[in-house]
Scaffold this motif. Structure first.
Motif, PDB file in Angstrom:
ATOM      1  N   GLY A  21       3.663  -2.670  11.748  1.00 35.66           N
ATOM      2  CA  GLY A  21       3.070  -1.824  12.714  1.00 35.66           C
ATOM      3  C   GLY A  21       1.664  -2.111  13.175  1.00 35.66           C
ATOM      4  N   ILE A  22       1.276  -3.382  13.013  1.00 33.39           N
ATOM      5  CA  ILE A  22      -0.136  -3.737  13.560  1.00 33.39           C
ATOM      6  C   ILE A  22      -0.107  -4.212  15.005  1.00 33.39           C
ATOM      7  CG2 ILE A  22       0.062  -6.374  12.718  1.00 33.39           C
ATOM      8  CD1 ILE A  22      -2.900  -4.245  12.015  1.00 33.39           C
ATOM      9  N   TRP A  23       1.033  -4.763  15.293  1.00 36.87           N
ATOM     10  CA  TRP A  23       0.912  -5.012  16.751  1.00 36.87           C
ATOM     11  C   TRP A  23       1.018  -3.464  17.610  1.00 36.87           C
ATOM     12  CZ3 TRP A  23       5.002  -9.530  17.947  1.00 36.87           C
ATOM     13  CH2 TRP A  23       4.824 -10.484  17.067  1.00 36.87           C
ATOM     14  N   LEU A  24       1.701  -2.771  17.040  1.00 38.43           N
ATOM     15  CA  LEU A  24       1.592  -1.619  17.787  1.00 38.43           C
ATOM     16  C   LEU A  24       0.555  -0.856  17.911  1.00 38.43           C
ATOM     17  CD1 LEU A  24       3.075   0.906  19.118  1.00 38.43           C
ATOM     18  CD2 LEU A  24       3.735   1.783  16.971  1.00 38.43           C
ATOM     19  N   ALA A  25      -0.315  -0.875  16.574  1.00 42.91           N
ATOM     20  CA  ALA A  25      -1.681  -0.320  16.308  1.00 42.91           C
ATOM     21  C   ALA A  25      -2.608  -1.080  17.463  1.00 42.91           C
ATOM     22  CB  ALA A  25      -2.055  -0.278  15.010  1.00 42.91           C
ATOM     23  N   TYR A  26      -2.289  -2.434  17.720  1.00 47.30           N
ATOM     24  CA  TYR A  26      -3.335  -2.961  18.422  1.00 47.30           C
ATOM     25  C   TYR A  26      -3.005  -2.754  19.992  1.00 47.30           C
ATOM     26  CZ  TYR A  26      -4.957  -7.372  20.924  1.00 47.30           C
ATOM     27  OH  TYR A  26      -5.316  -8.190  21.616  1.00 47.30           O
ATOM     28  N   VAL A  27      -1.835  -2.503  20.358  1.00 41.90           N
ATOM     29  CA  VAL A  27      -1.541  -2.224  21.894  1.00 41.90           C
ATOM     30  C   VAL A  27      -2.132  -0.641  21.969  1.00 41.90           C
ATOM     31  CG1 VAL A  27       0.240  -1.339  23.145  1.00 41.90           C
ATOM     32  CG2 VAL A  27       0.466  -3.343  22.191  1.00 41.90           C
ATOM     33  N   ILE A  28      -2.138   0.318  21.002  1.00 43.06           N
ATOM     34  CA  ILE A  28      -2.470   1.576  21.248  1.00 43.06           C
ATOM     35  C   ILE A  28      -3.978   1.863  21.184  1.00 43.06           C
ATOM     36  CG2 ILE A  28      -2.670   3.712  19.592  1.00 43.06           C
ATOM     37  CD1 ILE A  28       0.137   3.467  19.013  1.00 43.06           C
ATOM     38  N   ASP A  90      -1.704 -16.711   9.164  1.00 41.18           N
ATOM     39  CA  ASP A  90      -0.616 -17.321   8.670  1.00 41.18           C
ATOM     40  C   ASP A  90      -0.819 -18.740   8.110  1.00 41.18           C
ATOM     41  OD1 ASP A  90       0.927 -15.256   9.890  1.00 41.18           O
ATOM     42  OD2 ASP A  90       1.110 -16.045  11.786  1.00 41.18           O
ATOM     43  N   TYR A  91      -1.883 -18.657   7.175  1.00 45.06           N
ATOM     44  CA  TYR A  91      -2.168 -19.927   6.330  1.00 45.06           C
ATOM     45  C   TYR A  91      -2.736 -20.863   7.243  1.00 45.06           C
ATOM     46  CZ  TYR A  91      -0.806 -17.089   2.650  1.00 45.06           C
ATOM     47  OH  TYR A  91      -0.487 -15.970   1.661  1.00 45.06           O
ATOM     48  N   GLY A  92      -3.033 -20.774   8.593  1.00 46.55           N
ATOM     49  CA  GLY A  92      -3.474 -21.802   9.479  1.00 46.55           C
ATOM     50  C   GLY A  92      -2.421 -22.578  10.185  1.00 46.55           C
ATOM     51  N   THR A  93      -1.038 -21.993  10.145  1.00 46.64           N
ATOM     52  CA  THR A  93      -0.090 -22.340  10.885  1.00 46.64           C
ATOM     53  C   THR A  93       0.014 -22.178  12.294  1.00 46.64           C
ATOM     54  OG1 THR A  93       1.441 -21.923   8.946  1.00 46.64           O
ATOM     55  CG2 THR A  93       2.754 -22.500  10.907  1.00 46.64           C
ATOM     56  N   GLN A  94       0.280 -23.285  13.018  1.00 45.09           N
ATOM     57  CA  GLN A  94       0.130 -22.969  14.495  1.00 45.09           C
ATOM     58  C   GLN A  94       1.575 -22.562  15.044  1.00 45.09           C
ATOM     59  OE1 GLN A  94      -2.796 -23.597  16.100  1.00 45.09           O
ATOM     60  NE2 GLN A  94      -3.620 -24.187  14.240  1.00 45.09           N
ATOM     61  N   CYS A  95       1.385 -21.916  16.199  1.00 44.19           N
ATOM     62  CA  CYS A  95       2.506 -21.399  17.023  1.00 44.19           C
ATOM     63  C   CYS A  95       3.453 -20.364  16.066  1.00 44.19           C
ATOM     64  CB  CYS A  95       3.379 -22.601  17.500  1.00 44.19           C
ATOM     65  SG  CYS A  95       2.556 -23.654  18.668  1.00 44.19           S
ATOM     66  N   THR A  96       2.783 -19.566  15.617  1.00 42.51           N
ATOM     67  CA  THR A  96       3.585 -18.426  14.788  1.00 42.51           C
ATOM     68  C   THR A  96       3.451 -17.377  15.856  1.00 42.51           C
ATOM     69  OG1 THR A  96       1.394 -17.440  14.002  1.00 42.51           O
ATOM     70  CG2 THR A  96       2.762 -19.210  12.663  1.00 42.51           C
ATOM     71  N   LYS A 100       0.834 -16.174  18.960  1.00 41.58           N
ATOM     72  CA  LYS A 100       1.505 -16.243  20.046  1.00 41.58           C
ATOM     73  C   LYS A 100       1.012 -14.977  20.715  1.00 41.58           C
ATOM     74  CE  LYS A 100       5.039 -19.506  19.479  1.00 41.58           C
ATOM     75  NZ  LYS A 100       6.740 -19.516  19.622  1.00 41.58           N
ATOM     76  N   PHE A 101       1.454 -13.854  19.972  1.00 46.65           N
ATOM     77  CA  PHE A 101       1.108 -12.332  20.325  1.00 46.65           C
ATOM     78  C   PHE A 101      -0.440 -12.054  20.641  1.00 46.65           C
ATOM     79  CE2 PHE A 101      -0.536  -8.104  19.142  1.00 46.65           C
ATOM     80  CZ  PHE A 101       0.171  -7.465  20.202  1.00 46.65           C
ATOM     81  N   LEU A 102      -1.135 -12.782  19.789  1.00 43.15           N
ATOM     82  CA  LEU A 102      -2.681 -12.684  20.144  1.00 43.15           C
ATOM     83  C   LEU A 102      -3.077 -13.560  21.234  1.00 43.15           C
ATOM     84  CD1 LEU A 102      -4.086 -12.575  16.494  1.00 43.15           C
ATOM     85  CD2 LEU A 102      -4.133 -10.660  18.279  1.00 43.15           C
ATOM     86  N   SER A 103      -2.528 -14.681  21.724  1.00 43.12           N
ATOM     87  CA  SER A 103      -2.891 -15.569  22.675  1.00 43.12           C
ATOM     88  C   SER A 103      -2.261 -15.022  24.080  1.00 43.12           C
ATOM     89  CB  SER A 103      -2.141 -16.914  22.561  1.00 43.12           C
ATOM     90  OG  SER A 103      -2.736 -17.548  21.504  1.00 43.12           O
ATOM     91  N   ILE A 104      -1.116 -14.305  23.913  1.00 43.63           N
ATOM     92  CA  ILE A 104      -0.467 -13.870  25.316  1.00 43.63           C
ATOM     93  C   ILE A 104      -1.269 -12.435  25.640  1.00 43.63           C
ATOM     94  CG2 ILE A 104       1.632 -12.744  26.162  1.00 43.63           C
ATOM     95  CD1 ILE A 104       1.394 -15.787  26.049  1.00 43.63           C
TER      96      ILE A 104
END
Length: 109
Positions: A21-28, A90-96, A100-104
């Motif tokens: 639910g964190i993405w929904l909370a972000y959008v809200i 994500d422990y520093g992993t790129q392109c997760t 992507k959500f936070l970039s877009i």
């Protein structure tokens, strides 16, 4: 076993964007900011969209790229206190999917 730590993650900051639910909370929360700015009578709609975008980008820059460390006690012997939240996602992993959500999201906004 980590004595004195109430969570199972070594650093809970690393998995926060994968929480349920964190993405929904972000959008809200962005929507609530926009509605609050719309309620100010002397702002036009284009000004409100601009303010929403600017406030969102400033807050996200501060939270993701300037604040270092973690608000939790971690058993990593201080390794994560030198990393920003963006570097810890994500422990520093790129392109997760979280990165992507936070970039877009600013682009869509």
């Amino acid at each position: 076993m980590n004595v004195g730590v109430a969570h199972s993650e070594v650093n809970p900051n690393t998995r926060v964007m994968n929480s349920r639910g964190i993405w929904l909370a972000y959008v809200i929360s962005v929507g609530v900011l926009h509605v609050v700015l719309l309620s100010i009578p002397f702002f036009s709609i284009p000004v409100v969209w601009t303010l929403t975008n600017v406030i969102h980008n400033l807050v996200m820059y501060l939270l993701l790229h300037t604040v270092k460390g973690t608000p939790f006690e971690t058993p990593d012997q201080g390794k994560d206190r030198l990393l920003t939240h963006w570097e810890q996602i994500d422990y520093g992993t790129q392109c997760t999917s979280s990165r992507k959500f936070l970039s877009i999201s600013p682009v869509v906004l």
